[in-house]
Design a protein around this motif. Structure first.
Motif, short mmCIF file in Angstrom:
data_model
loop_
_atom_site.label_atom_id
_atom_site.label_comp_id
_atom_site.label_asym_id
_atom_site.label_seq_id
_atom_site.Cartn_x
_atom_site.Cartn_y
_atom_site.Cartn_z
N GLN A 33 0.62 -1.13 0.03
CA GLN A 33 -0.09 0.13 -0.06
C GLN A 33 0.85 1.35 -0.03
O GLN A 33 0.54 2.25 -0.76
CB GLN A 33 -0.82 0.13 1.05
N LEU A 34 1.90 1.19 0.62
CA LEU A 34 2.96 2.37 0.85
C LEU A 34 3.44 2.60 -0.53
O LEU A 34 3.47 3.88 -1.04
CB LEU A 34 4.08 2.03 1.76
N LEU A 35 3.81 1.74 -1.44
CA LEU A 35 4.37 1.47 -2.59
C LEU A 35 3.37 2.28 -3.51
O LEU A 35 3.75 3.12 -4.32
CB LEU A 35 5.06 0.50 -3.10
N ILE A 36 2.13 1.98 -3.61
CA ILE A 36 1.02 2.31 -4.31
C ILE A 36 0.89 3.61 -4.08
O ILE A 36 0.46 4.45 -5.00
CB ILE A 36 -0.19 1.43 -4.19
N ASN A 37 0.72 4.06 -2.76
CA ASN A 37 0.42 5.49 -2.49
C ASN A 37 1.45 6.60 -3.07
O ASN A 37 1.13 7.59 -2.93
CB ASN A 37 0.60 5.77 -1.02
N ASN A 38 2.68 5.84 -3.38
CA ASN A 38 3.87 6.87 -3.93
C ASN A 38 3.97 6.42 -5.56
O ASN A 38 5.12 6.66 -6.03
CB ASN A 38 4.98 6.39 -3.26
N ASN A 39 2.95 5.86 -5.93
CA ASN A 39 2.74 5.70 -7.46
C ASN A 39 3.92 4.76 -7.99
O ASN A 39 4.30 4.98 -9.01
CB ASN A 39 3.08 7.32 -8.09
N ILE A 40 4.12 3.92 -7.25
CA ILE A 40 4.86 2.69 -7.57
C ILE A 40 4.18 1.39 -8.01
O ILE A 40 3.49 0.93 -6.96
CB ILE A 40 6.24 2.25 -6.27
N LYS A 41 4.10 1.41 -9.12
CA LYS A 41 3.00 0.16 -9.71
C LYS A 41 3.97 -1.27 -9.75
O LYS A 41 4.75 -1.41 -10.49
CB LYS A 41 2.65 0.58 -11.16
N LEU A 42 3.30 -2.04 -8.96
CA LEU A 42 3.63 -3.58 -8.95
C LEU A 42 3.09 -4.23 -9.91
O LEU A 42 1.90 -3.91 -10.51
CB LEU A 42 3.31 -3.83 -7.47
N PRO A 43 3.62 -5.35 -10.37
CA PRO A 43 2.98 -6.14 -11.58
C PRO A 43 1.84 -6.55 -10.76
O PRO A 43 1.72 -7.19 -9.60
CB PRO A 43 4.08 -7.26 -11.49
N LEU A 44 0.42 -6.49 -11.56
CA LEU A 44 -0.91 -7.00 -10.88
C LEU A 44 -0.86 -8.29 -10.51
O LEU A 44 -1.40 -8.49 -9.35
CB LEU A 44 -1.75 -6.85 -11.98
N PRO A 45 -0.21 -9.38 -11.02
CA PRO A 45 -0.26 -10.63 -10.47
C PRO A 45 0.16 -10.76 -9.15
O PRO A 45 -0.26 -11.39 -8.08
CB PRO A 45 0.62 -11.62 -11.29
N ASN A 46 0.96 -9.80 -8.68
CA ASN A 46 1.56 -9.90 -7.21
C ASN A 46 0.72 -9.36 -6.24
O ASN A 46 0.74 -9.61 -5.24
CB ASN A 46 2.95 -9.22 -7.17
N LEU A 47 -0.10 -8.71 -6.64
CA LEU A 47 -1.29 -8.33 -5.85
C LEU A 47 -2.25 -9.15 -5.66
O LEU A 47 -3.09 -9.15 -4.89
CB LEU A 47 -2.00 -6.82 -6.23
N LEU A 48 -2.42 -10.24 -6.55
CA LEU A 48 -3.65 -11.13 -6.43
C LEU A 48 -3.61 -12.40 -6.10
O LEU A 48 -4.14 -13.22 -5.53
CB LEU A 48 -4.24 -11.08 -8.09
N ASP A 49 -2.30 -13.02 -6.48
CA ASP A 49 -1.94 -14.42 -6.18
C ASP A 49 -1.20 -14.45 -4.97
O ASP A 49 -0.50 -13.57 -4.32
CB ASP A 49 -0.79 -14.78 -7.16
N SER A 50 -1.64 -15.67 -3.94
CA SER A 50 -1.00 -15.56 -2.65
C SER A 50 -0.15 -16.93 -3.04
O SER A 50 -0.34 -18.25 -3.42
CB SER A 50 -2.26 -16.16 -1.77
N PRO A 51 1.14 -17.07 -2.69
CA PRO A 51 2.28 -17.96 -2.96
C PRO A 51 2.22 -19.07 -2.12
O PRO A 51 1.61 -18.94 -1.00
CB PRO A 51 3.52 -17.37 -2.62
N LEU A 52 2.35 -20.35 -2.55
CA LEU A 52 2.27 -21.67 -1.65
C LEU A 52 3.26 -21.62 -0.44
O LEU A 52 2.94 -22.28 0.37
CB LEU A 52 2.49 -22.76 -2.67
N PHE A 53 4.52 -21.17 -0.40
CA PHE A 53 5.55 -21.04 0.36
C PHE A 53 5.83 -19.51 0.75
O PHE A 53 5.64 -18.91 0.05
CB PHE A 53 6.71 -21.81 -0.22
N ASN A 54 6.52 -19.59 2.03
CA ASN A 54 7.02 -18.48 2.39
C ASN A 54 8.74 -18.43 1.69
O ASN A 54 9.46 -18.39 2.52
CB ASN A 54 7.18 -18.05 4.09
N TYR A 55 8.65 -18.12 0.57
CA TYR A 55 10.04 -18.29 -0.21
C TYR A 55 11.01 -17.73 0.40
O TYR A 55 12.29 -18.05 0.42
CB TYR A 55 9.94 -18.08 -1.52
N ILE A 56 10.86 -16.60 1.12
CA ILE A 56 11.92 -15.58 1.48
C ILE A 56 12.65 -16.21 2.64
O ILE A 56 13.93 -16.33 2.83
CB ILE A 56 11.41 -14.08 1.97
#
Length: 479
Positions: free
Chosen positions: A71-94
């Motif tokens: 949300q912070l990035l969106i509020n500062n006009n930083i557009k993330l790739p759309l799929p990243n806002l919709l899909d939930s990863p299966l693992f906590n890869y990080i």
């Protein structure tokens, strides 16, 4: 069919180097998938070269940003790739990853911002990416810190970095307060690398807080006029634990600390070429003075780049208690002297040495005999010439060196590099290689080669013995 134990599978998967095979294993079943995913994510940040695969990984990282970060990035006009806002990863890869270096983070930023030069947006996206890794990565062992982001002040930093054993920092980016904070919970470093060191309170605190610092690396891009006495003193205080020291272009620090580091086993010293009229030559001479005064009884590995210090090294080697195994002197200024003194000191004090690379003159050939007779464990020698051209009055001096190598070399010696400038007869070459028919040379190399020194007949002889297997490989570059 009996089912393989998961621990055995994990060991097998960890040994697999082929990513395609690992990706195939993902599809076998859920258990295999759970084992393979952490392995892939642990290594991808370091080794992935395919740009398409990088984009997939980078998008996954962005999808794992917290809702507040997105949300912070969106509020500062930083557009993330759309799929990243919709899909939930299966693992906590990080949580499987090693902590990323700045190149990886910059790769993610460039993918999102398309190399736009908006500093504020880049800084904000970089901040949120680092926050993600700091909150999710546990038990990090290595950190390459090359960013103005104050990583040590982020939430979760004390947990993320408290078990660091290897830290690489660039002080052109990191302020003293960040280092001061890191020193509060990072106390178990074995290895510390410092680029462009400064006499900052935070750096001194970080060094002083280490309980068992074994290796220190100091690198400077260019010489600076200021000196750093506090840094020198802090290094002296680590004399009990330090066993490895690497200095690159470091003449900005009072080098008296060298005499304190009596437990060193490994030393690498590198200087860029300096002009003899440069004021820095005085500091280099001061360094050589401290080198001669120092005693390193446990020293095993010594590498020197661009220093006029054969006499000082000879004195130093006399105090190594016969422990020296590796000596490499590279790119020495052509007005160096006392090369024979160094060879003689090695012959008398280094019976266990295995690798020797240095410079000699024809007058030093007399010392090579005692070197070969006394150093029975030698595996590799490189004898280069100090000079690009020598007026030999058409004398063939190289045959003398070949004859000494034939008669006195230990059986272990099978990597030989010599200067082509000393001139060798065709018969001398033939006789030398024939001597190795019963004990193959692993390598035979020529350095500083010039066409008038090595003829086509010489080249043909080398090629002949390579083809016949007497020489396993040869690197002979002819200018």
């Amino acid at each position: 069919m009996s089912k393989l134990n998961l621990d055995c599978l994990a060991l097998i998967f960890n040994e697999l180097k082929d990513k395609k095979s690992l990706h195939s294993c993902l599809l076998v079943n859920k258990e295999w998938c759970n084992l393979v995913v952490p392995i892939l994510w642990k290594s991808f940040l370091c080794y992935e070269e395919n740009e398409e695969n990088k984009s997939i990984y980078y998008n996954t990282i962005l999808s794992l940003l917290s809702s507040s970060s997105k949300q912070l990035l969106i509020n500062n006009n930083i557009k993330l790739p759309l799929p990243n806002l919709l899909d939930s990863p299966l693992f906590n890869y990080i949580s499987f990853c090693k902590f990323p270096n700045s190149d990886i983070v910059n790769g993610v930023i460039n993918m999102v911002l398309k190399n736009h030069n908006n500093h504020d947006k880049k800084y904000l996206l970089e901040q949120e990416i680092y926050k993600l890794f700091i909150t999710q990565c546990k038990n990090i062992k290595e950190l390459y810190w090359k960013t103005t982001q104050q990583l040590s002040l982020f939430p979760g930093a004390s947990t993320c970095f408290s078990n660091l054993i290897k830290l690489n920092i660039n002080l052109d980016y990191i302020n003293s307060n960040s280092l001061e904070e890191m020193a509060k919970y990072c106390k178990n470093l074995n290895e510390l690398s410092i680029h462009n060191p400064k006499d900052s309170p935070g750096l001194i605190s970080l060094i002083d807080s280490q309980k068992n610092l074994k290796e220190i690396f100091l690198y400077s891009v260019k010489y600076k006029e200021r000196t750093y006495e506090k840094l020198s003193d802090s290094l002296s205080r680590k004399s009990n634990s330090l066993i490895k020291l690497e200095l690159s272009n470091i003449i900005i620090i009072p080098l008296s600390f060298l005499t304190s580091l009596v437990n060193l086993t490994t030393i690498f010293i590198f200087f860029n070429e300096v002009n003899e009229h440069d004021d820095d030559i005085k500091k280099i001479k001061e360094f050589q003075k401290y080198l001669a005064m120092s005693e390193f009884p446990n020293l095993q590995i010594l590498s020197i780049y661009w220093l006029l210090c054969f006499k000082e090294l000879a004195n130093l080697i006399e105090k190594t208690n016969e422990n020296l195994l590796y000596l490499d002197i590279y790119n020495t200024p052509r007005n160096a002297t006392n090369t024979g003194m160094l060879i003689s000191s090695i012959a008398n004090n280094c019976p266990n040495i295995k690798t020797l690379r240095t410079y000699i003159e024809p007058k030093d050939f007399i010392h090579i005999k005692s070197l070969l007779l006394n150093c029975k464990n030698l595996k590799e020698v490189k004898f280069d010439s100090l000079y690009a051209f020598i007026n030999l009055n058409d004398n063939i001096l190289g045959d003398e060196l070949l004859d000494i190598l034939i008669k006195f070399s230990p059986k272990s010696l099978n990597i030989i590099t010599i200067s082509a400038i000393w001139k060798y007869s065709i018969d001398g070459f033939e006789n030398f290689f024939e001597n190795y028919r019963d004990c193959t040379l692993r390598q035979f190399n020529l350095c500083k080669n010039y066409d008038y020194d090595i003829t086509e007949d010489h080249k043909a002889i080398i090629n002949k013995y390579v083809d016949e297997g007497v020489i396993r490989s040869s690197v002979c570059t002819f200018y």
